[in-house]
Design an enzyme around this catalytic site. Structure first.
Site, PDB file in Angstrom:
ATOM      1  N   LYS A   1       0.870  -1.185   0.000  1.00 22.92           N
ATOM      2  CA  LYS A   1       0.000   0.000   0.000  1.00 22.92           C
ATOM      3  C   LYS A   1       0.903   1.230   0.000  1.00 22.92           C
ATOM      4  O   LYS A   1       1.828   1.319   0.822  1.00 22.92           O
ATOM      5  CB  LYS A   1      -0.873  -0.018   1.261  1.00 22.92           C
ATOM      6  CG  LYS A   1      -1.655   1.281   1.541  1.00 22.92           C
ATOM      7  CD  LYS A   1      -3.015   1.279   0.893  1.00 22.92           C
ATOM      8  CE  LYS A   1      -3.811   2.540   1.191  1.00 22.92           C
ATOM      9  NZ  LYS A   1      -4.325   2.638   2.554  1.00 22.92           N
TER      10      LYS A   1
ATOM     11  N   ASP B   1     -13.186   0.927   3.057  1.00 21.32           N
ATOM     12  CA  ASP B   1     -12.457   1.568   4.161  1.00 21.32           C
ATOM     13  C   ASP B   1     -13.079   1.220   5.511  1.00 21.32           C
ATOM     14  O   ASP B   1     -13.095   2.037   6.437  1.00 21.32           O
ATOM     15  CB  ASP B   1     -12.374   3.092   3.980  1.00 21.32           C
ATOM     16  CG  ASP B   1     -10.994   3.644   4.344  1.00 21.32           C
ATOM     17  OD1 ASP B   1     -10.170   2.875   4.870  1.00 21.32           O
ATOM     18  OD2 ASP B   1     -10.752   4.836   4.109  1.00 21.32           O
TER      19      ASP B   1
HETATM   20 ZN   LIG Z   1      -8.049   3.145   4.124  1.00 18.80          ZN
END
Ligand SMILES: [Zn+2]
Length: 449
Positions: A223, A356
């Site tokens: 990420k 999320d």
């Molecule tokens: Zn996130």
């Protein structure tokens, strides 16, 4: 080879054959066949339903999918009777933070809580996620190396949870979205000081090192934080943070090791540089413009847009101490993100489902389907974003994402047609992962009469 050696090797061969056949007999007896009757099957290989199907499950995997008329179910066999229900592949959320709680926004928690606390959260959140029908997740951003440990513990069967595709901490510039900003110098929150938490990188060489470190410790995906964020302090969501050169280094190193790259990117230019650098998905994508949309199509980059949580952040999160700065930033990007998502859908950008989770409570993941349909997708398209397309993005299409022979028996059931009303996915009644039943509100699993 002398004569004695030949005899020994022959004896060994006979023994091996015996052991092999014994193992296969044991394997057959220890993994009973389960027959899943699916009244309406959405297998995610197309946008259509097929009625009155049977899925044959042996051990962890599906061995056959066929019309009920073509399958003989032996007396006494284990049957899961979902003949009145809608059966779909287990859902996949490509953007979760299983360590996070949605009531800990004040940055003071960064210095008050320990990594162990995150571990406890992970056990609870993994179960909530599985119970909501999400049998796989990609966890993109946590303390080192929470998600790797979580994946291992769940795979070992220590507690229930989805299959986890694990990242390490999101790579951030100094003072960027992933850094701890707004405190006096000297205030630090590190378990592994030698490696700057495997997270803070300035310059391509530091990126190279951090990516290699993360891979060394077992991450499945890298990420990176291409631009500023909404829930960080002192930075702007629209501002590019990592440079093109830094992102290119991350992608080259990750891809060389067979790992994909997910780029957190709200800002217009950061999105484009991330696509140019070759990332596999743009997370958020809030301020993408027409050129960025065209670039995503040309590169085949997935958009993972968390278009539900705006509601939660602007409502509940304020109660839990979300600083004013973050509320203002959310107001700025939230509406634009939804409008730009609709444009990307219309243009034909590849979409994968990601919410999320952790910013809002785990287990509410399916609330995003409503918004994906409201902002331009068909219900079937939104479901495939959370099944077949998500599996492609997370590199697990050989195992999950569709209901076909050879795939893991990861499946869910709902009691109404999700192609008519996608919101029914917020109430999943039945969950099977790897042939094991984790939720059965319908009393569907029983021995055949
Ligand atoms: Zn996130």
């Amino acid at each position: 080879m002398n004569h004695k050696a030949t005899l020994i090797s022959r004896a060994f061969l006979v023994l091996s054959v015996l052991v092999l056949s014994l193992t296969s007999v044991l394997a057959q007896t220890s993994a009973p066949t389960i027959y899943v009757k699916a009244g309406h099957l959405f297998d995610a290989t197309s946008d259509n339903l097929r009625d009155n199907m049977v899925l044959v499950v042996e051990g962890e995997r599906i061995t056959k999918v066929a019309p009920e008329a073509q399958v003989t179910i032996p007396a006494g066999a284990t049957v899961v009777d979902l003949s009145q229900d809608w059966v779909l592949p287990g859902l996949i959320d490509c953007h979760t933070h299983l360590q996070a709680r949605a009531d800990r926004y004040d940055p003071i928690w960064d210095v008050k809580r320990t990594s162990f606390n995150s571990g406890f959260n992970g056990v609870v959140n993994a179960n909530k996620t599985l119970q909501a029908g999400f049998t796989s997740v990609r966890d993109v951003g946590s303390q080192p190396f929470f998600a790797v440990d979580l994946r291992r513990a769940i795979d070992e069967g220590q507690f229930p949870g989805p299959r986890v595709v694990a990242s390490g901490p999101g790579l951030s510039i100094t003072g960027g979205h992933g850094d701890m900003n707004g405190f006096a110098p000297g205030v630090e929150n590190r378990m592994f000081p030698t490696e700057r938490d495997y997270q803070i990188v300035d310059g391509p060489e530091q990126v190279r090192h951090a990516v290699r470190e993360q891979i060394k410790y077992g991450v499945d995906v890298i990420k990176i934080l291409a631009t500023g964020g909404v829930l960080s302090q002192g930075d702007k969501p629209g501002a590019e943070q990592l440079t093109y050169e830094e992102m290119k280094m991350a992608v080259d190193e990750a891809h060389r090791a067979g790992r994909k790259v997910a780029a957190h990117a709200h800002g217009t230019e950061g999105i484009k540089d991330a696509i140019r650098a070759g990332v596999d998905s743009i997370e958020h994508g809030s301020l993408i413009d027409a050129e960025g949309i065209e670039m995503m199509k040309a590169h085949g980059t997935y958009l993972v847009a968390d278009i539900y949580n705006d509601d939660y952040i602007l409502g509940k999160a304020v109660e839990f101490g979300l600083p004013k700065e973050n509320v203002e930033k959310e107001k700025m990007v939230g509406r634009l993100q939804r409008e730009n998502f609709a444009k990307a859908v219309t243009a034909g950008v590849k979409i994968a489902f990601g919410t999320d989770a952790g910013v809002y409570p785990h287990g509410d993941n399916a609330k995003q389907f409503h918004y994906m349909v409201k902002f331009g997708m068909t219900p079937a398209g939104a479901i495939r974003a959370a099944t077949s397309s998500a599996a492609d993005l997370i590199d697990r299409a050989h195992d999950v994402g569709t209901l076909e022979a050879g795939k893991y028996a990861d499946l869910i059931a709902v009691t109404a047609n999700p192609l008519e009303r996608v919101e029914v996915l917020e109430h999943v009644s039945f969950v099977m992962k790897g042939g094991k039943v984790y939720k059965d509100e319908l009393g569907a699993a029983k021995a055949a009469q």
